[in-house]
Write a protein that holds these residues in place. Structure first.
Motif, PDB file in Angstrom:
ATOM      1  N   UNK A 112     -13.279 111.760  16.527  1.00 29.79           N
ATOM      2  CA  UNK A 112     -14.507 111.425  16.738  1.00 29.79           C
ATOM      3  C   UNK A 112     -15.821 112.221  17.341  1.00 29.79           C
ATOM      4  N   UNK A 148     -20.479 110.576  28.860  1.00 25.19           N
ATOM      5  CA  UNK A 148     -19.277 109.961  28.931  1.00 25.19           C
ATOM      6  C   UNK A 148     -18.888 109.423  27.967  1.00 25.19           C
ATOM      7  N   UNK A 149     -17.891 109.400  27.364  1.00 24.19           N
ATOM      8  CA  UNK A 149     -17.162 108.277  26.106  1.00 24.19           C
ATOM      9  C   UNK A 149     -16.911 109.154  25.251  1.00 24.19           C
ATOM     10  N   UNK A 150     -17.270 108.547  24.088  1.00 18.95           N
ATOM     11  CA  UNK A 150     -16.734 109.376  22.613  1.00 18.95           C
ATOM     12  C   UNK A 150     -16.902 108.629  21.571  1.00 18.95           C
ATOM     13  N   UNK A 198     -27.514  99.654  31.354  1.00 16.65           N
ATOM     14  CA  UNK A 198     -26.858  99.380  32.724  1.00 16.65           C
ATOM     15  C   UNK A 198     -26.143  97.758  32.315  1.00 16.65           C
ATOM     16  N   UNK A 248     -21.480 101.161  30.968  1.00 14.28           N
ATOM     17  CA  UNK A 248     -22.681 101.547  31.933  1.00 14.28           C
ATOM     18  C   UNK A 248     -22.256 103.372  30.510  1.00 14.28           C
ATOM     19  N   UNK A 270     -22.914 107.242  31.053  1.00 11.92           N
ATOM     20  CA  UNK A 270     -24.185 108.190  31.810  1.00 11.92           C
ATOM     21  C   UNK A 270     -23.313 109.769  31.445  1.00 11.92           C
ATOM     22  N   UNK A 273     -24.281 115.771  39.390  1.00 11.71           N
ATOM     23  CA  UNK A 273     -22.990 115.323  39.264  1.00 11.71           C
ATOM     24  C   UNK A 273     -22.089 116.130  38.286  1.00 11.71           C
ATOM     25  N   UNK A 325     -25.826 113.314  41.760  1.00 11.21           N
ATOM     26  CA  UNK A 325     -24.852 112.784  41.359  1.00 11.21           C
ATOM     27  C   UNK A 325     -25.054 112.535  40.193  1.00 11.21           C
ATOM     28  N   UNK A 326     -24.207 111.602  39.187  1.00 10.63           N
ATOM     29  CA  UNK A 326     -24.487 111.815  37.781  1.00 10.63           C
ATOM     30  C   UNK A 326     -25.368 110.583  37.685  1.00 10.63           C
ATOM     31  N   UNK A 363     -26.495 106.068  36.567  1.00 11.20           N
ATOM     32  CA  UNK A 363     -25.693 104.884  36.740  1.00 11.20           C
ATOM     33  C   UNK A 363     -26.738 104.216  38.178  1.00 11.20           C
ATOM     34  N   UNK A 422     -16.420 119.185  31.763  1.00 15.74           N
ATOM     35  CA  UNK A 422     -15.381 119.317  32.124  1.00 15.74           C
ATOM     36  C   UNK A 422     -13.323 119.345  31.592  1.00 15.74           C
ATOM     37  N   UNK A 474     -10.490 120.165  32.698  1.00 14.71           N
ATOM     38  CA  UNK A 474      -9.470 118.771  32.842  1.00 14.71           C
ATOM     39  C   UNK A 474      -8.111 119.131  31.170  1.00 14.71           C
ATOM     40  N   UNK A 533      -8.038 117.603  25.280  1.00 11.82           N
ATOM     41  CA  UNK A 533      -8.604 116.441  24.799  1.00 11.82           C
ATOM     42  C   UNK A 533      -9.444 115.796  24.933  1.00 11.82           C
ATOM     43  N   UNK A 534     -10.586 116.264  25.387  1.00 14.01           N
ATOM     44  CA  UNK A 534     -11.179 115.744  25.626  1.00 14.01           C
ATOM     45  C   UNK A 534     -12.521 117.367  25.066  1.00 14.01           C
TER      46      UNK A 534
END
Lengths: 119, 438
Positions: B220, B244-246, B287, B291, B293, B318, B340-341, B344, B368, B372, B419-420
């Motif tokens: 991914x 965020x996400x893959x 949006x 979402x 971001x 963020x 803030x991120x 969003x 992160x 993380x 894992x990220x």
């Protein structure tokens, strides 16, 4: 590697309550996303997400909380978080979302804080 | 009506006489006669079948003595194999019909299991036909015992498995094709990921720069990004972020974020304005129920002619705080509370901070995926910001290259715990020779 997520939903007079327990990460977040459309909210109600049992929450988990917020706002409802673990609060502080999600010590406190709005 | 079947199966040819013995003599009605006729016709058909069924059954039958010598074989199997009956019965053993590999399997597994269990089911073997071709078959054998429990002979049924083998080959081919597709996809993902990153970072006069991108999964595309690029009048822009996400959807956001940041910085280089622009673009684009971001940190680097080194303004949406490792051996994180991120909220709050990077100082930006990462040592089983700051204190004073090397070693140590995806970018102001002598 990832622990399981359990998701329970129930309804109170204030609105729907989602209880999440376990790891909320990119493996488990889709479970929440799939559950959201099935949660009906009336305008003025409050969607409460109980995070008391959450052991981990990464950025995918944050995405799901934002999706839940969007789901609530689209219905004219509001969102509240209950029993937010310190680690999740810390992520919220880092990403600047602590002002965006009202938080309460418990779902009962969240329900008590809710007042029906008219019109 | 089919009761006669039992007779045919049990006692073969004798069935006819018995059935004919019933019926005709008591002057029955027409319909009963008709039924009797039908039964008679069925039994005539079935009468031949015991022998005929054996010889021309849709499967091969084989009876062998306990030592494997062929005692009886049906026509179907002879036809498949292309042998005359006399060539096999009393002359060959079952194992003689097998391929070399099959014979070995027969001796080591098939025969011993058959002896132990009294039966063996659905074994895939290949038979050698008279003309040397191979016939894939499924073999089932049972041991026939006498009244005293003594084994007498082995009965074997053989099913033509050519269609099944062709089907299995087809499955195998489809699987190999799928494997090749997956490999191609991996290559595509890796290539796409590379295009999302700058191939080489700009060479900034008076600055030592290093970066590393750790790919957690080749399947991914991740969403981390960074860049360092020239702006007007000797100033430089740098950013590092995490979508965020893959996967493809995240990659689209990554691409949009990268080019928006570069274009926005040219238009108005103040870091908070750059991130506000990115926020507006992403918020308009994504949006609702899906979402998208990112968290991002943007820095504007301006050379400091008086003190030497660089003056850096950092804006954060963020993002985990940057860390500065000083020439005097100290290290600090550079928090940007309230940021803030991005993407969003219509009016995300952007927080800024400033830092002076003196000769010998190193600034580290990270995503992160690092803090993380799963690890047994950290609180909650995760590598933490605190652990990273401790590493910074241990490293300081350091250089961009050494800091990135240390982070790479750390990522190797964490191994599968990461894992990220993780991106790290370090800038360092080298000391001049005269400063080192002081």
């Amino acid at each position: 590697m990832s622990r399981h997520l359990t998701l329970l939903t129930r309804t109170t007079t204030a609105g729907a309550v989602i209880e999440l327990a376990g790891d909320l990460d990119h493996h488990t977040a889709p479970e929440v996303r799939d559950a959201l459309p099935g949660i009906t909210l009336a305008a003025g109600q409050q969607l409460t997400i109980d995070l008391g049992g959450l052991t981990f929450c990464d950025s995918s988990g944050i995405t799901m909380l934002i999706a839940a917020r969007n789901h609530a706002l689209a219905a004219g409802a509001t969102i509240a978080l209950a029993a937010v673990p310190e680690r999740v609060s810390r992520i919220f502080r880092i990403v600047g979302l602590e002002q965006v999600f009202p938080t309460h010590p418990s779902t009962q406190a969240a329900e008590d804080s809710w007042h029906p709005t008219t019109g | 009506m089919c009761g006669t079947d039992d007779g045919a199966a049990d006692d073969g040819g004798r069935g006819r006489g018995r059935d004919h013995g019933r019926g005709r003599d008591h002057g029955r009605g027409r319909s009963e006669d008709h039924q009797e006729n039908q039964e008679a016709r069925f039994s005539e058909l079935l009468e031949d079948s015991a022998e005929d069924l054996y010889e021309h059954a849709p499967c091969g039958y084989l009876s062998t003595l306990l030592d494997g010598r062929i005692a009886k074989i049906n026509t179907t199997l002879l036809d498949w194999l292309g042998y005359e009956r006399d060539a096999l019965v009393g002359r060959k053993r079952f194992s003689d019909l097998l391929t070399v590999g099959g014979r070995l399997y027969h001796e080591t597994h098939f025969a011993p299991l058959l002896r132990m269990q009294g039966e063996i089911n659905g074994i895939a073997l290949e038979l050698k036909t008279a003309d040397g071709t191979r016939l894939p078959v499924m073999v089932t054998s049972t041991v026939k015992t006498g009244g005293d429990g003594q084994a007498l002979l082995i009965r074997t049924t053989i099913f033509d498995a050519r269609d099944r083998r062709a089907y299995e080959n087809e499955l195998l081919r489809a699987r190999q094709e799928a494997d090749r597709e997956r490999d191609r996809l991996k290559v595509l993902n890796t290539t796409l990921q590379k295009t999302l990153l700058p191939p080489t970072l700009a060479n900034v006069p008076g600055l030592d720069v290093a970066a590393h991108y750790h790919i957690a999964s080749a399947d991914e595309v991740g969403g981390d990004f960074y860049d360092l690029f020239p702006l007007a009048a000797g100033t430089w822009g740098m950013f590092l972020g995490d979508v965020c996400g893959k996967g493809a959807a995240a990659a689209a956001v990554t691409s949009l974020a990268r080019y928006t940041l570069r274009a926005a910085a040219v238009y108005s280089p103040a870091p908070d304005a750059v991130l506000a622009n990115l926020n507006t673009v992403l918020n308009h684009e994504y949006n609702g129920t899906d979402p998208r971001f990112c968290t991002v940190i943007f820095g504007l680097l301006t050379p400091d002619p008086d003190q030497g080194g660089f003056h850096i303004t950092l804006a954060s949406g963020g993002h985990p705080p940057a860390m500065v490792m000083r020439h005097d051996g100290t290290a600090d994180s550079l928090p940007t509370p309230g940021g803030q991120l991005i993407g969003i909220l219509p009016n995300a709050n952007i927080a800024t901070t400033t830092v002076h990077l003196a000769p010998g100082d190193t600034l580290l930006l990270h995503t992160d995926g690092l803090t993380e990462a799963h690890t047994a040592a950290g609180p909650d089983g995760r590598y933490s910001d605190e652990a990273l700051l401790d590493l910074g204190r241990a490293l300081a004073p350091t250089t961009a290259t050494d800091a990135i090397t240390a982070i790479r070693d750390l990522l190797d140590t964490l191994g599968n715990g990461v894992d990220d995806d993780t991106a790290v970018l370090a800038v360092h102001v080298p000391r001049t020779t005269s400063e080192e002598q002081q």
